[in-house]
Design a protein around this motif. Sequence first.
Motif, PDB file in Angstrom:
ATOM      1  N   GLY A 130       0.811  -1.216   0.000  1.00 31.28           N
ATOM      2  CA  GLY A 130       0.000   0.000   0.000  1.00 31.28           C
ATOM      3  C   GLY A 130       0.838   1.256   0.000  1.00 31.28           C
ATOM      4  N   ALA A 131       2.146   1.123   0.170  1.00 29.76           N
ATOM      5  CA  ALA A 131       3.042   2.279   0.211  1.00 29.76           C
ATOM      6  C   ALA A 131       4.063   2.184  -0.925  1.00 29.76           C
ATOM      7  N   GLY A 132       4.607   3.340  -1.307  1.00 30.24           N
ATOM      8  CA  GLY A 132       5.697   3.386  -2.267  1.00 30.24           C
ATOM      9  C   GLY A 132       5.393   2.624  -3.542  1.00 30.24           C
ATOM     10  N   ASN A 133       6.335   1.776  -3.963  1.00 30.06           N
ATOM     11  CA  ASN A 133       6.190   0.985  -5.189  1.00 30.06           C
ATOM     12  C   ASN A 133       5.837  -0.469  -4.900  1.00 30.06           C
ATOM     13  N   SER A 134       5.165  -0.686  -3.769  1.00 33.41           N
ATOM     14  CA  SER A 134       4.666  -2.034  -3.478  1.00 33.41           C
ATOM     15  C   SER A 134       3.553  -2.378  -4.463  1.00 33.41           C
ATOM     16  N   ASP A 135       3.173  -3.644  -4.488  1.00 31.94           N
ATOM     17  CA  ASP A 135       2.072  -4.092  -5.352  1.00 31.94           C
ATOM     18  C   ASP A 135       0.760  -3.815  -4.629  1.00 31.94           C
ATOM     19  N   ILE A 136       0.101  -2.737  -5.030  1.00 29.76           N
ATOM     20  CA  ILE A 136      -1.107  -2.307  -4.316  1.00 29.76           C
ATOM     21  C   ILE A 136      -2.230  -3.330  -4.443  1.00 29.76           C
ATOM     22  N   SER A 137      -2.162  -4.175  -5.474  1.00 26.21           N
ATOM     23  CA  SER A 137      -3.204  -5.197  -5.636  1.00 26.21           C
ATOM     24  C   SER A 137      -3.148  -6.245  -4.526  1.00 26.21           C
ATOM     25  N   ALA A 138      -2.018  -6.274  -3.804  1.00 21.97           N
ATOM     26  CA  ALA A 138      -1.867  -7.227  -2.700  1.00 21.97           C
ATOM     27  C   ALA A 138      -2.460  -6.696  -1.397  1.00 21.97           C
ATOM     28  N   TYR A 139      -2.971  -5.445  -1.439  1.00 19.54           N
ATOM     29  CA  TYR A 139      -3.495  -4.861  -0.203  1.00 19.54           C
ATOM     30  C   TYR A 139      -4.826  -5.515   0.181  1.00 19.54           C
ATOM     31  N   SER A 140      -4.916  -5.874   1.454  1.00 18.04           N
ATOM     32  CA  SER A 140      -6.135  -6.466   1.992  1.00 18.04           C
ATOM     33  C   SER A 140      -6.570  -5.659   3.208  1.00 18.04           C
ATOM     34  N   PHE A 141      -7.766  -5.095   3.157  1.00 16.77           N
ATOM     35  CA  PHE A 141      -8.241  -4.306   4.299  1.00 16.77           C
ATOM     36  C   PHE A 141      -8.394  -5.169   5.543  1.00 16.77           C
ATOM     37  N   LYS A 142      -8.684  -6.446   5.344  1.00 12.77           N
ATOM     38  CA  LYS A 142      -8.803  -7.349   6.492  1.00 12.77           C
ATOM     39  C   LYS A 142      -7.430  -7.619   7.103  1.00 12.77           C
ATOM     40  N   LYS A 143      -6.471  -8.006   6.253  1.00  9.42           N
ATOM     41  CA  LYS A 143      -5.141  -8.354   6.761  1.00  9.42           C
ATOM     42  C   LYS A 143      -4.476  -7.169   7.461  1.00  9.42           C
ATOM     43  N   TYR A 144      -4.572  -6.004   6.848  1.00  9.00           N
ATOM     44  CA  TYR A 144      -3.825  -4.859   7.364  1.00  9.00           C
ATOM     45  C   TYR A 144      -4.645  -3.983   8.317  1.00  9.00           C
ATOM     46  N   SER A 145      -5.708  -4.570   8.848  1.00  9.43           N
ATOM     47  CA  SER A 145      -6.463  -3.864   9.896  1.00  9.43           C
ATOM     48  C   SER A 145      -5.769  -4.006  11.244  1.00  9.43           C
ATOM     49  N   SER A 146      -4.708  -4.820  11.283  1.00 12.62           N
ATOM     50  CA  SER A 146      -3.918  -4.952  12.511  1.00 12.62           C
ATOM     51  C   SER A 146      -2.441  -4.969  12.144  1.00 12.62           C
ATOM     52  N   LEU A 147      -1.600  -4.637  13.105  1.00 14.63           N
ATOM     53  CA  LEU A 147      -0.161  -4.631  12.859  1.00 14.63           C
ATOM     54  C   LEU A 147       0.374  -6.033  12.602  1.00 14.63           C
ATOM     55  N   GLU A 148      -0.361  -7.054  13.026  1.00  9.83           N
ATOM     56  CA  GLU A 148       0.074  -8.427  12.774  1.00  9.83           C
ATOM     57  C   GLU A 148       0.261  -8.686  11.281  1.00  9.83           C
ATOM     58  N   GLY A 149      -0.606  -8.112  10.447  1.00  8.65           N
ATOM     59  CA  GLY A 149      -0.494  -8.313   9.012  1.00  8.65           C
ATOM     60  C   GLY A 149       0.831  -7.805   8.467  1.00  8.65           C
ATOM     61  N   TYR A 150       1.244  -6.636   8.953  1.00  4.52           N
ATOM     62  CA  TYR A 150       2.517  -6.065   8.517  1.00  4.52           C
ATOM     63  C   TYR A 150       3.702  -6.861   9.078  1.00  4.52           C
ATOM     64  N   ALA A 151       3.585  -7.290  10.331  1.00  4.04           N
ATOM     65  CA  ALA A 151       4.659  -8.080  10.936  1.00  4.04           C
ATOM     66  C   ALA A 151       4.830  -9.407  10.203  1.00  4.04           C
ATOM     67  N   GLU A 152       3.720 -10.003   9.783  1.00  2.00           N
ATOM     68  CA  GLU A 152       3.794 -11.249   9.011  1.00  2.00           C
ATOM     69  C   GLU A 152       4.556 -11.030   7.705  1.00  2.00           C
TER      70      GLU A 152
END
Length: 265
Positions: free
Chosen positions: A52-74
């Motif tokens: 969701g930031a910079g030149n990441s693949d925005i299509s990989a963004y999941s509102f469910k996964k990234y609703s918690s910091l655990e998603g980013y830590a994973e």
Amino acid sequence: MSILKRNNVIVSGTGDTVMMFAHGFGCDQNMWRYVYPAFQDDYRTVLFDHVGAGNSDISAYSFKKYSSLEGYAEDIVEIARELNITNGIFVGHSVSAVMGLMAAAMAPGIFKTLILVSPSPSYINQDGYTGGFSRSEINELLESMDNNHLGWSMAMAPVVMGNPDRKELGEELANSFCKTDPEIARQFARTTFLTDKRDILSQTDIPVLILQCSHDVIAPEEVGRYMHQHIPDSTLVIMDATGHCPNLSAPEETVSAIKSYLHEQ
């Protein structure tokens, strides 16, 4: 999908030990451009963008996964495993500092040391803890962001940067905020500012350096001292740098503090 493509992972430098750099809210890996080159002769450096930031693949963004910091830590753990990182050094700015603590707990052995730059486990004042904001102030901040993302970005960035005599720094941060998809930015803001991870501090069993800036309105000095008191093997350095982003405003001091700490390890 390749994990490395998903997070726009860039590997460079030389050395047997990996140093991974993680950016904070509203930013991307470019925020480390004045810091990571200083370590390339001795470490293999890893830069990446959160999904969701910079030149990441925005299509990989999941509102469910990234609703918690655990998603980013994973994601951090997945990148580390994809690159076969063991006994690495993690350098995390702001909310990514807490993601580093979480990732180290999820996958023991990937990191041997954590460098936390302007960290905070909780931004809300509660139960005798000073996080820097009341719950109503955080609610107002999030509501303002919901109503006018562009206006919020332009107003908030100079406050976060905390160097009013260097307007170009606030402008760079504002531009970075504005580049983020508003819907993703709003969710990341909620995930960041409404999270309380104080409970994981005492469970951290590897050495930690806390770099605390002076006059940081986002993570005040009380937060750095609290983390130092609750992380068993931690070192607290109060920097001369002001504001919340010493990786941009004071890269030389940031590099010096990290190198000094690692030299003593």
